[in-house]
Write a protein that holds these residues in place. Structure first.
Motif, PDB file in Angstrom:
ATOM      1  N   SER A  43       6.784  -4.219   7.102  1.00 53.12           N
ATOM      2  CA  SER A  43       6.173  -3.175   7.217  1.00 53.12           C
ATOM      3  C   SER A  43       5.445  -2.773   8.118  1.00 53.12           C
ATOM      4  O   SER A  43       5.418  -3.187   9.213  1.00 53.12           O
ATOM      5  CB  SER A  43       5.057  -3.381   5.839  1.00 53.12           C
ATOM      6  OG  SER A  43       3.514  -3.761   6.218  1.00 53.12           O
ATOM      7  N   PRO A  44       4.425  -0.903   8.202  1.00 55.42           N
ATOM      8  CA  PRO A  44       3.823  -0.518   9.448  1.00 55.42           C
ATOM      9  C   PRO A  44       3.460  -1.650  10.405  1.00 55.42           C
ATOM     10  O   PRO A  44       3.080  -1.871  11.509  1.00 55.42           O
ATOM     11  CB  PRO A  44       3.560   0.280   9.204  1.00 55.42           C
ATOM     12  CG  PRO A  44       4.259   1.003   8.226  1.00 55.42           C
ATOM     13  CD  PRO A  44       4.456  -0.475   7.386  1.00 55.42           C
ATOM     14  N   THR A  45       2.135  -2.691   9.322  1.00 59.01           N
ATOM     15  CA  THR A  45       1.460  -3.573  10.100  1.00 59.01           C
ATOM     16  C   THR A  45       2.094  -4.642  10.199  1.00 59.01           C
ATOM     17  O   THR A  45       1.209  -5.244  10.615  1.00 59.01           O
ATOM     18  CB  THR A  45      -0.006  -3.030   9.345  1.00 59.01           C
ATOM     19  OG1 THR A  45       0.657  -3.245   7.504  1.00 59.01           O
ATOM     20  CG2 THR A  45      -0.838  -1.864   9.457  1.00 59.01           C
ATOM     21  N   THR A  46       2.558  -5.136   9.712  1.00 62.15           N
ATOM     22  CA  THR A  46       3.518  -6.266   9.643  1.00 62.15           C
ATOM     23  C   THR A  46       4.954  -5.906  10.286  1.00 62.15           C
ATOM     24  O   THR A  46       5.837  -6.798   9.629  1.00 62.15           O
ATOM     25  CB  THR A  46       3.554  -7.037   8.788  1.00 62.15           C
ATOM     26  OG1 THR A  46       3.965  -6.408   7.090  1.00 62.15           O
ATOM     27  CG2 THR A  46       2.341  -7.205   7.908  1.00 62.15           C
ATOM     28  N   TYR A  93       0.931  -0.940  -0.564  1.00 66.36           N
ATOM     29  CA  TYR A  93       0.223  -0.220   0.088  1.00 66.36           C
ATOM     30  C   TYR A  93       1.219   1.208   0.376  1.00 66.36           C
ATOM     31  O   TYR A  93       1.634   2.246   1.126  1.00 66.36           O
ATOM     32  CB  TYR A  93      -1.234   0.186   1.732  1.00 66.36           C
ATOM     33  CG  TYR A  93      -2.276  -0.592   1.060  1.00 66.36           C
ATOM     34  CD1 TYR A  93      -2.972  -0.205   0.880  1.00 66.36           C
ATOM     35  CD2 TYR A  93      -1.994  -1.846   1.647  1.00 66.36           C
ATOM     36  CE1 TYR A  93      -4.207  -0.813   0.465  1.00 66.36           C
ATOM     37  CE2 TYR A  93      -3.281  -2.383   2.014  1.00 66.36           C
ATOM     38  CZ  TYR A  93      -4.485  -2.224   1.079  1.00 66.36           C
ATOM     39  OH  TYR A  93      -5.511  -3.052   0.600  1.00 66.36           O
ATOM     40  N   SER A 144       5.407 -10.021   6.954  1.00 65.49           N
ATOM     41  CA  SER A 144       3.611 -11.004   6.698  1.00 65.49           C
ATOM     42  C   SER A 144       3.871 -12.450   6.683  1.00 65.49           C
ATOM     43  O   SER A 144       4.669 -12.838   6.631  1.00 65.49           O
ATOM     44  CB  SER A 144       3.039 -10.121   5.563  1.00 65.49           C
ATOM     45  OG  SER A 144       2.083 -10.814   5.043  1.00 65.49           O
ATOM     46  N   THR A 202      -0.674   4.505   1.303  1.00 66.98           N
ATOM     47  CA  THR A 202      -1.401   5.182   2.501  1.00 66.98           C
ATOM     48  C   THR A 202       0.408   4.889   4.209  1.00 66.98           C
ATOM     49  O   THR A 202       0.150   4.146   4.968  1.00 66.98           O
ATOM     50  CB  THR A 202      -2.442   3.869   3.062  1.00 66.98           C
ATOM     51  OG1 THR A 202      -1.984   3.365   3.048  1.00 66.98           O
ATOM     52  CG2 THR A 202      -3.305   4.914   2.928  1.00 66.98           C
ATOM     53  N   GLN A 251       1.598   0.372   3.783  1.00 70.96           N
ATOM     54  CA  GLN A 251       1.175  -1.015   4.565  1.00 70.96           C
ATOM     55  C   GLN A 251       1.829  -2.428   3.892  1.00 70.96           C
ATOM     56  O   GLN A 251       1.469  -2.528   2.500  1.00 70.96           O
ATOM     57  CB  GLN A 251      -0.113  -0.734   5.265  1.00 70.96           C
ATOM     58  CG  GLN A 251      -0.233  -0.149   6.036  1.00 70.96           C
ATOM     59  CD  GLN A 251      -0.716   1.279   5.613  1.00 70.96           C
ATOM     60  OE1 GLN A 251       0.058   1.800   4.475  1.00 70.96           O
ATOM     61  NE2 GLN A 251      -1.013   2.139   6.694  1.00 70.96           N
ATOM     62  N   TYR A 252       1.567  -3.601   4.247  1.00 69.31           N
ATOM     63  CA  TYR A 252       1.546  -4.629   3.343  1.00 69.31           C
ATOM     64  C   TYR A 252      -0.182  -4.859   2.518  1.00 69.31           C
ATOM     65  O   TYR A 252      -1.261  -4.402   3.543  1.00 69.31           O
ATOM     66  CB  TYR A 252       1.902  -5.971   4.215  1.00 69.31           C
ATOM     67  CG  TYR A 252       0.708  -7.042   4.894  1.00 69.31           C
ATOM     68  CD1 TYR A 252       0.045  -7.845   4.632  1.00 69.31           C
ATOM     69  CD2 TYR A 252      -0.459  -6.260   5.976  1.00 69.31           C
ATOM     70  CE1 TYR A 252      -0.624  -8.931   4.916  1.00 69.31           C
ATOM     71  CE2 TYR A 252      -0.940  -7.099   6.414  1.00 69.31           C
ATOM     72  CZ  TYR A 252      -1.024  -8.206   5.892  1.00 69.31           C
ATOM     73  OH  TYR A 252      -2.206  -9.055   6.789  1.00 69.31           O
ATOM     74  N   SER A 253       0.431  -5.813   1.473  1.00 72.21           N
ATOM     75  CA  SER A 253      -1.248  -5.687   0.821  1.00 72.21           C
ATOM     76  C   SER A 253      -1.395  -7.087   0.904  1.00 72.21           C
ATOM     77  O   SER A 253      -0.542  -7.997   0.727  1.00 72.21           O
ATOM     78  CB  SER A 253      -0.931  -4.856  -0.579  1.00 72.21           C
ATOM     79  OG  SER A 253      -0.232  -5.987  -1.557  1.00 72.21           O
TER      80      SER A 253
END
Length: 344
Positions: free
Chosen positions: A150-153, A133, A157, A136, A139-141
């Protein structure tokens, strides 16, 4: 059932498709190369700016309509296919291009992408896949590889990534192709997609210079291109690495395999000839794991069928045959009532 009459070709130049808007992507972004490839392709296919529409959702790729001198709609996250469908049904003469990304089209928009493919709306669907992503902030997609940090992983991931082309085939897509942002072959793939009558799905690998830099370098960069790229041509043997290797079918496992080609004798090596109308072969090609196999690029599957809008128009014509339009009669038909003053 016959599809609509092809749109008349007009003569334009590259400049006719460039807007006065400042193109704003990160320096080095692959989107610049894709934009230029599209703008170069439009004059070559005789596209008419007055009848061309670019529709996008949300994401870095979705800036596209601002940068092409034609009609455009920058819509909402994942819903560009719904807008494209409305446009084609309202005016089938429009040449509609749908621009989306792996986050926009494969996540919140996965449902809409599926339906525009299975319905076979006559539109070109360009899915920019950078496996992240970008808009934004990284973040991982849905297409990010296992281990992507990533910020979310932050620990990497653990998701299994989606394959856009496999998804498109599974949804009933009749045209499936792949290319990458700076490829010299991208315009020819775009031309083939435009020539296809129906939903033409093109996955374009796009380098996100900031959040997922060089994730495709193993097969896009010069050092790995010969071994990493399998450019498919209908009716031609599936050869790569300057013709010294090819793709054959293991008749026992019904799986593809890499074979060596000696002295150019690809037939003796059992190399398959690409058949873009063979759906089973297309499934095998899009599922080939990169590493032991090259990346399948070019037109993977192209087998048209009647389009959605042609079927809708034919149905409308049948329903209206022998009838006269009367809005007043329609409004008063069925259950009606009057509210009197003392009831109000």
């Amino acid at each position: 059932m016959n599809d609509m009459t092809p749109i008349a070709k007009v003569q334009t130049t590259l400049k006719d498709w460039e807007t006065d808007q400042e193109v704003r992507w990160c320096p080095g972004c692959g989107d610049y190369a894709i934009l230029k490839a599209v703008q170069r392709t439009l004059p070559e296919i005789g596209a008419d700016p007055a009848k061309t529409v670019f529709v996008s959702g949300i994401g870095c790729s979705s800036r596209f309509p601002y940068y092409v001198e034609s009609y455009g709609f920058h819509t909402i996250h994942g819903r560009a296919p719904a807008f494209a469908t409305g446009l084609k049904l309202a005016n089938p003469e429009l040449d509609v291009w749908l621009v989306t990304g792996d986050g926009d089209g494969m996540s919140i928009g996965g449902n809409h992408t599926m339906h525009v493919l299975r319905r076979n709306l006559n539109t070109q669907i360009l899915l920019f896949n950078n496996e992240i992503y970008g808009l934004t902030k990284g973040q991982y997609s849905p297409t990010s590889r296992p281990g992507t940090v990533s910020p979310t992983t932050p620990l990497g991931s653990v998701d299994r990534p989606a394959s856009p082309c496999a998804f498109a085939l599974g949804a009933g897509g009749r045209f499936i192709a792949r290319a990458y942002d700076v490829s010299k072959e991208l315009p020819s793939v775009l031309k083939a997609a435009h020539a296809h009558q129906g939903a033409a799905f093109v996955e374009i690998f796009q380098n996100c210079i900031v959040y997922n830099k060089d994730v495709f370098a193993d097969f896009t960069e010069k050092a790995g291109a010969a071994m990493g790229q399998l450019w498919l041509k209908h009716g031609e043997p599936m050869l790569f690495n300057k013709g010294t290797k090819g793709i054959a079918l293991d008749t026992e496992t019904l799986a593809l395999k890499v074979v060596d080609v000696v002295d150019g004798d690809w037939q003796a090596a059992g190399v398959r000839v690409h058949d873009e109308k063979n759906r089973a072969l297309a499934h095998l090609l899009v599922e080939m794991p990169f590493g032991p196999f090259p990346m399948a690029l070019g037109v993977i599957y192209d087998d048209p069928r009647p389009t959605f809008e042609a079927a809708v128009i034919e149905e409308r014509t049948r329903a209206a045959a022998g009838k006269t339009a009367n809005l007043a009669k329609l409004l008063s038909k069925g259950q009606t009532w009057t509210v009197s003053a003392d009831q109000a």
